[in-house]
Design an enzyme around this catalytic site. Structure first.
Site, PDB file in Angstrom:
ATOM      1  N   CYS A 112      58.371 138.132  26.859  1.00 14.85           N
ATOM      2  CA  CYS A 112      57.471 139.224  26.482  1.00 14.85           C
ATOM      3  C   CYS A 112      56.766 138.900  25.163  1.00 14.85           C
ATOM      4  CB  CYS A 112      58.208 140.560  26.466  1.00 14.85           C
ATOM      5  SG  CYS A 112      57.058 141.922  26.778  1.00 14.85           S
ATOM      6  N   HIS A 154      60.377 140.905  31.651  1.00 18.18           N
ATOM      7  CA  HIS A 154      61.736 140.728  31.113  1.00 18.18           C
ATOM      8  C   HIS A 154      62.702 140.336  32.237  1.00 18.18           C
ATOM      9  CE1 HIS A 154      61.166 142.644  27.096  1.00 18.18           C
ATOM     10  NE2 HIS A 154      60.179 143.263  27.726  1.00 18.18           N
ATOM     11  N   GLU A 190      65.566 139.249  31.931  1.00 16.75           N
ATOM     12  CA  GLU A 190      66.959 139.530  31.539  1.00 16.75           C
ATOM     13  C   GLU A 190      67.491 140.829  32.135  1.00 16.75           C
ATOM     14  OE1 GLU A 190      64.348 139.734  29.553  1.00 16.75           O
ATOM     15  OE2 GLU A 190      64.558 141.270  27.995  1.00 16.75           O
TER      16      GLU A 190
HETATM   17  N1  GLN Z   1      54.805 144.166  21.479  1.00 15.44           N
HETATM   18  C1  GLN Z   1      54.402 143.498  22.664  1.00 15.44           C
HETATM   19  C2  GLN Z   1      53.579 144.388  23.572  1.00 15.44           C
HETATM   20  O1  GLN Z   1      53.629 145.578  23.462  1.00 15.44           O
HETATM   21  C3  GLN Z   1      55.591 142.904  23.407  1.00 15.44           C
HETATM   22  C4  GLN Z   1      56.611 143.920  23.822  1.00 15.44           C
HETATM   23  C5  GLN Z   1      57.942 143.302  24.204  1.00 15.44           C
HETATM   24  O2  GLN Z   1      58.270 142.204  23.767  1.00 15.44           O
HETATM   25  N2  GLN Z   1      58.740 144.008  24.993  1.00 15.44           N
HETATM   26  O3  GLN Z   1      52.876 143.908  24.416  1.00 15.44           O
END
Ligand code: GLN
Length: 547
Positions: A382, A523, A525
């Site tokens: 992410c 994600h 995970e």
């Molecule tokens: N801050 C980033 C976004 O909003 C990544 C968010 C995250 O890593 N879950 O796109």
């Protein structure tokens, strides 16, 4: 069979491992062929844990249907492989919101709205999962967060008391307490347990089963004492000793007959103890994995629970690769171009963690560069993926001011930017791209092979269907790879190998000429489980273990 209900509460202190016990009960009943779900009720006022600082509450876990939830749901899913949903994570805030919205709507016809019965009725309705009657569950396990005696958990206890009375034998109460060991006296103390049970009894709830959390083995004499002081059968007093791994807890609970005790209480024939062969095989592998593979976890929260699912995904993938993933937290705020080599020295792999806001991002970018230029397997998740993309723009494409619009709204090279349709959203809570979205993998890419080699996208499909090149993964972010730069990236060697078919958004980037350099906007995970570790983590650890 009518649905049966198991309520799990905790006393004496918090963090006793109620989540692990609830997940273990779920696992054991599932092994007996029952259809189960596990839900968590938290007594705090936040509508969901989405806006909570990880230092307060550990990681925020995301369900397939896009709910930001308590990290215990991660345990439930990892242990049982079930998919939880937004109705598996309830807070006091949500309960009140429902009731207050209904009141504003005029649904109560002028009645005075009170904690009892209106709030407790709403808690009961959700504990019974009245909205999900078609699930046809055999068991609903409800874990209540907090500690008995807290003012804020009182309405939950009252709801449980009423449900016990209403459901009769179809409900069982499991209570977890702590048995401290006093070194000076060389004694295990059961008084806190007795007090906790008294408190529960004072609220009209007699626990059926006690799980005693202890650092030392409790002999029968101690268990007998607890049984007789607390009105609980001896076979219903089980102990939860410290284990080398949380995944041994279900095995220990099964050995002590926790599932059998629950079934007897309810009045269903116990029958034979299920073998749980694949679980035992996993435990065996875990015990025998000895070679350490060092992984640098580059993030900003130095707290075990802050990256819980990533840590567990690495552990699980390690075990299946016959190695021990040794995770070293590296604070990204402290990483500089000068010290990055010493900070990441000896790491066989690097994980660049998710996150929000600009604190610590330059360190993540430097770590990504270090992984890329030294060809160390690197996994960006992410925000981690976004930092890989920014690093590539700055150091390969030559856009020194490249950034994400999240960090620098004015950069002319906004390689990560907000999606058009989200531009009008300014509220903080619940405004992200959340939950599972489809992603098409590009044939011939490393990721397509990784999914294929490792049993496909179990993550997406609880039925175990192995998808070929369409996967589905969970999201939690606002910003995206800016497609205006896509061709430039691809020409320079960073390929967009996972694309959302509906929106054309980039979900995965990889540099094929590197050993393992992959970033995912989603994600992975959240969907690693004990019996189905995530394909990307499997492939990443494999690359780390062999490089
Ligand atoms: N801050 C980033 C976004 O909003 C990544 C968010 C995250 O890593 N879950 O796109």
């Amino acid at each position: 069979m009518d649905t049966k209900y198991i309520f799990v509460t905790g006393g004496v202190v918090s963090s006793l491992g109620k989540g692990i016990i609830s997940a273990s009960i779920g696992k054991l009943l599932q092994a007996r062929g029952y259809k189960v779900t596990i839900q968590k009720f938290d007594p705090y006022i936040n509508i969901d844990p989405g806006t909570l600082n990880p230092y307060e509450h550990g990681e925020c876990y995301v369900t397939v249907d896009g709910m930001e939830t308590d990290l215990d749901l991660g345990h439930y899913e990892r242990f049982t492989g079930i998919h939880t949903t937004r109705n598996n994570s309830i807070t006091t805030g949500r309960i009140y919101k429902t009731v207050i919205d209904r009141e504003r709507h005029g649904d109560y016809l002028g009645k005075t709205i009170q904690v009892v019965p209106h709030i407790t009725d709403e808690i009961k309705r959700r504990m019974l999962r009245e909205e999900e009657k078609n699930e046809q569950l055999d068991f609903i396990i409800t874990e209540v967060g907090g500690t008995i005696g807290d003012i804020e958990s009182a309405p939950f206890m009252e709801a449980i008391r009423q449900l016990r009375w209403q459901l009769g034998r179809n409900a069982v109460c499991v209570h977890l307490t702590y048995v401290p060991y006093l070194k000076a006296a060389d004694e295990l103390k059961t008084k806190p347990t007795q007090h906790s049970v008294k408190e529960l009894q004072g609220m009209g709830i007699q626990p059926d089963i006690l799980v005693l959390r202890t650092e030392r083995h409790l002999d029968d004499h101690v268990r007998m004492k607890v049984a007789s002081f607390c009105n609980v059968d001896l076979e219903c007093v089980v102990q939860s000793e410290d284990m080398p791994s949380i995944y041994e807890v279900p095995v220990s609970m099964q050995k002590q007959g926790l599932d059998a005790a629950i079934m007897r209480k309810i009045g269903i024939p116990v029958g034979e103890t299920p073998a749980m062969q694949s679980w035992h095989d996993f435990i065996q592998k875990q015990r025998s994995a000895s070679r350490e593979v060092h992984i640098g976890l580059v993030g900003k929260y130095d707290l075990q629970d802050a990256y819980k699912s990533i840590r567990e995904s690495l552990n699980l993938a390690g075990i299946y690769n016959d190695v021990k993933a040794k995770i070293h937290f590296v604070n990204s705020e402290e990483i500089t171009a000068e010290n990055v080599a010493s900070k990441l020295e000896g790491m066989a792999g690097i994980v660049v963690c998710p996150g929000f806001g600009s604190r610590g991002i330059e360190g993540k970018i430097i770590a990504a560069e270090y992984g890329r230029t030294n060809d160390i397997p690197t996994f960006g998740i992410c925000l981690g993926m976004q930092m890989m993309v920014i690093e590539f723009a700055r150091n390969v494409l030559g856009y020194k001011d490249a950034n994400s619009a999240e960090m620098d709204g004015k950069t002319p090279h906004n390689v990560i930017d907000i999606m058009e349709e989200q531009k009008n959203i300014t509220q903080m809570g619940g405004t992200m791209r959340l939950g599972a979205y489809e992603c098409e993998l590009v044939e011939g890419s490393r990721v397509a092979k990784a999914y294929r080699d490792n049993g496909g996208n179990h993550a997406a499909d609880a039925t175990g269907t192995v998808a070929a090149t369409t996967i589905s993964e969970r999201h939690r972010h606002r910003y995206e790879f800016n497609n205006a730069y896509k061709e430039e990236y691809e020409r320079a060697g960073m390929k967009c190998v996972g694309i959302n078919p509906a929106s054309n958004l980039v979900e995965i980037v990889e540099i094929p000429e590197k050993k393992w350099y992959i970033g995912t906007q989603f994600h992975p995970e959240y969907s690693s489980t004990v019996l189905h570790p995530h394909p990307l983590f499997m492939d990443f650890i494999k690359a780390c273990a062999t490089s």
